[in-house]
Design an enzyme around this catalytic site. Structure first.
Site, PDB file in Angstrom:
ATOM      1  N   TYR A   1      31.168  32.753  30.462  1.00 42.85           N
ATOM      2  CA  TYR A   1      32.377  33.185  29.766  1.00 42.85           C
ATOM      3  C   TYR A   1      33.446  32.090  29.859  1.00 42.85           C
ATOM      4  O   TYR A   1      33.420  31.251  30.755  1.00 42.85           O
ATOM      5  CB  TYR A   1      32.886  34.529  30.314  1.00 42.85           C
ATOM      6  CG  TYR A   1      33.645  34.448  31.621  1.00 42.85           C
ATOM      7  CD1 TYR A   1      33.005  34.593  32.837  1.00 42.85           C
ATOM      8  CD2 TYR A   1      35.020  34.250  31.634  1.00 42.85           C
ATOM      9  CE1 TYR A   1      33.701  34.529  34.027  1.00 42.85           C
ATOM     10  CE2 TYR A   1      35.732  34.182  32.817  1.00 42.85           C
ATOM     11  CZ  TYR A   1      35.067  34.312  34.012  1.00 42.85           C
ATOM     12  OH  TYR A   1      35.765  34.228  35.187  1.00 42.85           O
TER      13      TYR A   1
ATOM     14  N   TYR B   1      26.151  30.324  44.069  1.00 34.17           N
ATOM     15  CA  TYR B   1      26.179  29.288  43.025  1.00 34.17           C
ATOM     16  C   TYR B   1      24.925  28.418  43.098  1.00 34.17           C
ATOM     17  O   TYR B   1      24.327  28.080  42.081  1.00 34.17           O
ATOM     18  CB  TYR B   1      27.420  28.404  43.176  1.00 34.17           C
ATOM     19  CG  TYR B   1      28.737  29.117  42.956  1.00 34.17           C
ATOM     20  CD1 TYR B   1      28.800  30.329  42.261  1.00 34.17           C
ATOM     21  CD2 TYR B   1      29.929  28.580  43.434  1.00 34.17           C
ATOM     22  CE1 TYR B   1      30.006  30.974  42.062  1.00 34.17           C
ATOM     23  CE2 TYR B   1      31.138  29.217  43.227  1.00 34.17           C
ATOM     24  CZ  TYR B   1      31.169  30.414  42.551  1.00 34.17           C
ATOM     25  OH  TYR B   1      32.359  31.054  42.352  1.00 34.17           O
TER      26      TYR B   1
ATOM     27  N   ARG C   1      29.971  32.532  48.198  1.00 34.15           N
ATOM     28  CA  ARG C   1      29.842  32.189  46.781  1.00 34.15           C
ATOM     29  C   ARG C   1      29.107  30.862  46.604  1.00 34.15           C
ATOM     30  O   ARG C   1      28.426  30.643  45.616  1.00 34.15           O
ATOM     31  CB  ARG C   1      31.228  32.111  46.115  1.00 34.15           C
ATOM     32  CG  ARG C   1      31.752  33.466  45.669  1.00 34.15           C
ATOM     33  CD  ARG C   1      32.913  33.332  44.701  1.00 34.15           C
ATOM     34  NE  ARG C   1      34.081  32.727  45.310  1.00 34.15           N
ATOM     35  CZ  ARG C   1      34.923  33.358  46.109  1.00 34.15           C
ATOM     36  NH1 ARG C   1      34.716  34.619  46.417  1.00 34.15           N
ATOM     37  NH2 ARG C   1      35.970  32.742  46.609  1.00 34.15           N
TER      38      ARG C   1
HETATM   39  C1  LIG Z   1      35.699  31.055  38.213  1.00 36.51           C
HETATM   40  S1  LIG Z   1      37.088  30.974  37.162  1.00 36.51           S
HETATM   41  C2  LIG Z   1      36.320  30.899  35.576  1.00 36.51           C
HETATM   42  C3  LIG Z   1      37.229  30.466  34.461  1.00 36.51           C
HETATM   43  C4  LIG Z   1      36.508  30.365  33.113  1.00 36.51           C
HETATM   44  N1  LIG Z   1      35.452  29.381  33.181  1.00 36.51           N
HETATM   45  C5  LIG Z   1      37.452  30.014  31.975  1.00 36.51           C
HETATM   46  O1  LIG Z   1      37.115  29.107  31.201  1.00 36.51           O
HETATM   47  O2  LIG Z   1      38.495  30.643  31.837  1.00 36.51           O
HETATM   48  C6  LIG Z   1      37.721  32.593  37.343  1.00 36.51           C
HETATM   49  C7  LIG Z   1      39.233  32.623  37.186  1.00 36.51           C
HETATM   50  O3  LIG Z   1      39.570  32.447  35.817  1.00 36.51           O
HETATM   51  C8  LIG Z   1      40.710  33.205  35.504  1.00 36.51           C
HETATM   52  N2  LIG Z   1      40.331  34.265  34.571  1.00 36.51           N
HETATM   53  C9  LIG Z   1      39.123  34.805  34.381  1.00 36.51           C
HETATM   54  N3  LIG Z   1      39.184  35.793  33.457  1.00 36.51           N
HETATM   55  C10 LIG Z   1      40.474  35.851  33.072  1.00 36.51           C
HETATM   56  C11 LIG Z   1      41.190  36.654  32.147  1.00 36.51           C
HETATM   57  N4  LIG Z   1      40.588  37.612  31.456  1.00 36.51           N
HETATM   58  N5  LIG Z   1      42.511  36.441  32.020  1.00 36.51           N
HETATM   59  C12 LIG Z   1      43.151  35.488  32.728  1.00 36.51           C
HETATM   60  N6  LIG Z   1      42.534  34.701  33.597  1.00 36.51           N
HETATM   61  C13 LIG Z   1      41.217  34.881  33.772  1.00 36.51           C
HETATM   62  C14 LIG Z   1      41.195  33.851  36.811  1.00 36.51           C
HETATM   63  O4  LIG Z   1      42.123  32.989  37.441  1.00 36.51           O
HETATM   64  C15 LIG Z   1      39.890  33.912  37.564  1.00 36.51           C
HETATM   65  O5  LIG Z   1      40.083  34.072  38.953  1.00 36.51           O
END
Ligand SMILES: C[S@@+](CC[C@H](N)C(=O)[O-])C[C@H]1O[C@@H](n2cnc3c(N)ncnc32)[C@H](O)[C@@H]1O
Length: 263
Positions: A92, A70, A66
């Site tokens: 997102y 990135y 990753r």
């Molecule tokens: C790389 S991070 C990105 C987080 C994103 N930037 C945010 O603001 O939520 C990815 C992690 O965010 C969390 N995540 C992403 N989508 C999610 C969702 N729909 N519901 C709950 N947690 C989520 C999970 O822990 C996932 O492994």
């Protein structure tokens, strides 16, 4: 200041409803928009806002580190900034929450003398406070990336919430997997049971990314976590297991201070 610029915006978690008017306006007015969102439908929605929308999704490949992915994403955005374009990175959630690419793209653009900044978005963290009715101020709240939580020794406060992100790839040292299996999660659970009873109730949470989608709130004892279903969008919430202990020494010091001030 050179002519190219970079703005990293958050599109929020739920399609259509979470984006701020300012972030939307940056997307609409950009020369080129790089997009990294939760699904193809959200990508299509962003495509309607600008004629030049490029997905960063194809950079991800199972088996590829990753970190390399990135760096390639940052490089792709900077090529266009250096070409003098108004570039927007639309990510997102919140572009600054557990997100390496936006932070580093902005840092590098600034080092090269370009204007670069971030616009916040509604993150998974914001959604979980709303959906689970948790106020981080009540008991305190600790956030860690699940693998980092495993790789480094931490001082955990079991009187506060503990939130582990990217639990679906917990323990992956290669940074190249899209998921890790129950053997890895057993290692995580072993670590957690040094702090929490094995029957302690934990929550697997997934915010809705499409308005029609249900929210996932699965409560389960810590011990069965290795066999639970989880993926790249799952967040683990561990509620406090005990009450915070009063700091009597500090309270006595404050008493003394109050008495002195009131003399
Ligand atoms: C790389 S991070 C990105 C987080 C994103 N930037 C945010 O603001 O939520 C990815 C992690 O965010 C969390 N995540 C992403 N989508 C999610 C969702 N729909 N519901 C709950 N947690 C989520 C999970 O822990 C996932 O492994």
């Amino acid at each position: 200041m050179q002519t190219g610029s970079l703005v990293c915006v958050g599109t929020g978690m739920t399609l259509g409803s979470h984006i701020s008017p300012l972030s939307r306006s940056y997307i609409e007015q950009a020369d080129v928009v790089f997009v990294l969102v939760a699904d193809g439908i959200t990508e299509k929605w962003i495509e309607q806002m600008n004629a030049d929308v490029r997905s960063l999704q194809p950079y991800y490949l199972e088996g590829k580190s990753r970190m390399l992915t990135y760096r390639e994403m940052v490089a792709a955005m900077l090529v266009e900034v250096k070409a003098g374009k108004k570039v927007v990175g639309a990510f997102y959630g919140h572009p600054g929450v557990f997100a390496w690419v936006p932070h580093n793209a902005i840092k590098q653009a600034r080092e090269l003398g370009f204007s670069a900044h971030m616009e916040p978005g509604i993150s998974a963290e914001d959604c979980l406070y709303a959906d689970l009715g948790i106020d981080p101020g009540t008991y305190g709240c600790q956030h860690y990336e699940a693998s980092q939580f495993m790789f480094y020794k931490r001082n955990i406060d079991t009187a506060a919430y503990l939130i582990l992100w990217q639990v679906g790839v917990a323990g992956d040292r290669s940074l190249a997997k899209f998921s890790t299996d129950s053997e890895y999660r057993k290692v995580l659970v072993k670590l957690l049971t040094e702090y929490y009873p094995s029957e302690h109730e934990v929550i697997l949470y997934e915010a809705a990314t499409l308005p029609i989608q249900p929210i996932r709130i699965d409560l389960m004892p810590l011990v069965i976590l290795p066999d639970a279903v989880m993926d790249l969008k799952t967040t683990l919430i561990i509620p406090p297991t005990n009450k915070a202990e009063l700091n009597t020494v500090l309270l006595a010091e404050l008493e003394g201070l109050n008495a002195k001030k009131n003399m």
